[in-house]
Design an enzyme around this catalytic site. Sequence first.
Site, short mmCIF file in Angstrom:
data_model
loop_
_atom_site.label_atom_id
_atom_site.label_comp_id
_atom_site.label_asym_id
_atom_site.label_seq_id
_atom_site.Cartn_x
_atom_site.Cartn_y
_atom_site.Cartn_z
N ARG A 21 16.80 -1.22 2.21
CA ARG A 21 16.46 -2.48 1.54
C ARG A 21 15.17 -2.40 0.72
O ARG A 21 14.88 -3.29 -0.06
CB ARG A 21 16.35 -3.62 2.58
N GLY A 86 21.29 5.31 16.62
CA GLY A 86 20.73 4.18 17.36
C GLY A 86 19.41 4.54 18.00
O GLY A 86 19.05 5.71 18.13
N ASP A 111 7.38 1.31 11.13
CA ASP A 111 7.28 0.37 9.99
C ASP A 111 6.56 -0.93 10.33
O ASP A 111 6.80 -1.95 9.72
CB ASP A 111 8.69 0.06 9.46
N GLY A 148 16.76 -8.54 18.86
CA GLY A 148 17.33 -8.53 20.20
C GLY A 148 16.67 -9.65 21.01
O GLY A 148 15.46 -9.85 20.92
N ASN A 236 10.94 -4.62 5.87
CA ASN A 236 12.27 -4.17 5.46
C ASN A 236 12.48 -4.13 3.97
O ASN A 236 13.29 -3.37 3.47
CB ASN A 236 13.34 -5.07 6.09
N LYS A 359 -17.84 11.49 -16.18
CA LYS A 359 -16.93 12.36 -15.44
C LYS A 359 -17.66 13.66 -15.12
O LYS A 359 -18.32 14.20 -16.00
CB LYS A 359 -15.68 12.64 -16.28
N ASN A 394 -17.80 17.69 -24.55
CA ASN A 394 -17.63 18.74 -23.54
C ASN A 394 -16.41 19.62 -23.78
O ASN A 394 -16.23 20.63 -23.13
CB ASN A 394 -17.53 18.10 -22.15
N ALA A 431 -32.54 9.87 -33.97
CA ALA A 431 -31.29 9.10 -34.07
C ALA A 431 -30.26 9.90 -34.85
O ALA A 431 -30.60 10.59 -35.81
CB ALA A 431 -31.56 7.77 -34.74
#
Length: 496
Positions: A21, A86, A111, A148, A236, A359, A394, A431
Site C-alpha cells: 500500500r 503469517g 513498521d 486482532g 501502511n 564548499k 576552484n 577592487a
Amino acid sequence: MSAEQPTGLTVIVLAAGGGTRMKSKTMKVLHPIAGRTMIGHVLTAARAMEPDRIVAVVGHQREQVSEHIRSLDPDVVLAVQEEQLGTGHAVRVAMAAIGEATGTVVVAYGDTPLLEGRSLRAFAAEHEAAQRAVSVLSGVVDNPFGYGRVLRNDEGDVEAIVEEKDATPAQREVCEINSGILAFDAEFLLGALPRIGNDNAKGEYYLTDLIGIAREDGLTVGAHTIDDVRQTEGVNDRAQLARMGAELNRRIVTRWMHEGVTVMDPATTWIDADVTLGPDVTILPGTQLLGATVVGEDAVIGPDTTLKDCEVGAGARVVRTHGELAVIGGEATVGPFSYLRPGTNLGAGGKIGAFVETKNATIGDGAKVPHLSYVGDAEIGEGTNIGAGTIFANYDGVAKHRTKVGRHARTASNNTFVAPIEIGDGAATGAGTVVRHDVPPGALAVSSGPQRNIEGWTAAKRAGTAQAQAAQQAAEQAAGGALDAGRDGDQDVAES
Ligand code: UD1
Ligand code: CA
C-alpha cells in the site's frame, strides 16, 4: 514455572511483509520518519531493552533491508522468511535462526516508528513478574477495524485473540486490540510454534493463536494495556507516513521544549530524532534541523533554515540558511540566504553573509565573507575579510584546486581568485583584481590597468540620446556652479 526461571531476552522484529500500500520502490520499513527509517526506530527501541539478541525477519527486498539493518546494528541476527505465510510462521523462522533461547522473547513489528524502548521494557518486566506463558500488549481504540481483538472471559482473563476476518459480529464490537507486540516464555514458544495451524480466513499461520494454545494448556496468559496506543501504530500507506511523521515530530519538539529550548512555532519546526540541542537554543519558524545536527547553547536558528548533519557552536546566529555537513563556530553569524555545502568550517565569531555559497572551505576565527561570494576549496586565515562579490575559481574545467588566504588579509570587492594560489598574511588586493599568482604577505595585488577617461565620448558617439542629454545637462550645471563659485570668491573648488 520454577523459581529459577531461565533468564535471557530475545527481541524479534518482523519485517518480511511487502508493504504494497506504500506503492513504492522502497520497502516500507526503509521509509524515513524524523531522519531514521521506520525499522531504525524499532531497532533503537529494541536495543534500549538491552536484549541478549535481536532477530530481524526479512523477506521482501531482503537484500536492501538486510544491508540497512547491518549498517545500523551489525549484531542483529537476520532470518530470511522466503514466503510470508503469517506472523506465526515468521516467528518460527526467527527462532530457527537462533537455534535456542531461554527466558523471554518479545515480538515487535518493523513498521511502528513511534515505539519507545521504555514501553517495551515495562511490558517485558510485567510479563516476567507475572510469570506468564504469553503476554499481549493491547490497546483500546475507537476504531478497532482490521486489528486482532483481545477476547476476555467473564472474569476478565484473556482467552484468545481473534483476527478481524475470523471474528463474529459480536467479537468485532470489542475495542481492545492486539497491538502486535507480544511477549513469550521462550520454552513455551519453542514447543507451541509447531502447533499453530493455518485453518483460518487468511490461510496464514497466526502468531496470535498461541494465546488460545497457552490457555488450552492451562498456562497463564495476560494483557498489558498501553495508554499511548500510537506507539504501536503501524504505517501502511503514505498518508499514514505523513501523519505519523507529524506526530513523531510533535513529540520530539515538545521534548526539546521541556529540555529548555525555545521553539517559536512548533508546527513549522522539524527536528530529527538524532539531533542534539543545547540549553536556551532558540528556533524560529520554518526551521528543519536534520540528521545528526548539533546546536550549542544560546544559538538562534531560523527563520526558514535547514541544517542537515551540521554542528553549530554556542551563541551562533543562523538566518535563512541551507547547510549540510557544515561546522559553524561559536558566536559566528550566517545568513540571510547563505548556502553552506559539505566541508564548510566557519571559525568562532566568523561570518558568512548574504548570498554566499561555501564548499570545502575553512574560514578562520573572526574571518568574514560578508556578501555575494563563492568560496570553494579554500582556507581563509583568522581575521581576514573577503570583499563583496569574490569568486574562488576552484575549477579549471578539469580539476579542482585550492586557494589559501592568510591571516588578517583584506581583499577588495569583485575579485576572482584563480586557484591554485596563495595570498599571504596581511596582504591586500584592489577592487576587481583577478588574482592569478601568489600574493606575498603584506603585498597589495592589483591586476586591472589604470583608469582612462575619454572626455566627450557620449556626445560624440550617442548624440541625441537621453544619455547624451544627461551628460550635456551635467556639463552645463558644472559650468554654472564654477561661475557661482568664482563670484562668491569660494576657494574650496580650487583647493580640492
Ligand atoms: C497483526 C496481528 C493482529 C494485530 C495487528 C496489529 C496476527 C495474526 N495478527 O495483523 O492481531 O492486531 O497485527 O497491527 O499476528 N509479517 C512477516 N511475515 C509474515 C507476515 C507478517 O514478517 O509472514 C510482518 C509484516 O511485515 C508486518 C507484521 O508482521 O510488519 C504484521 O503483519 P500483518 O500481515 O500486517 O498483520 P496484520 O494483519 O496487521
Ligand atoms: Ca498490519
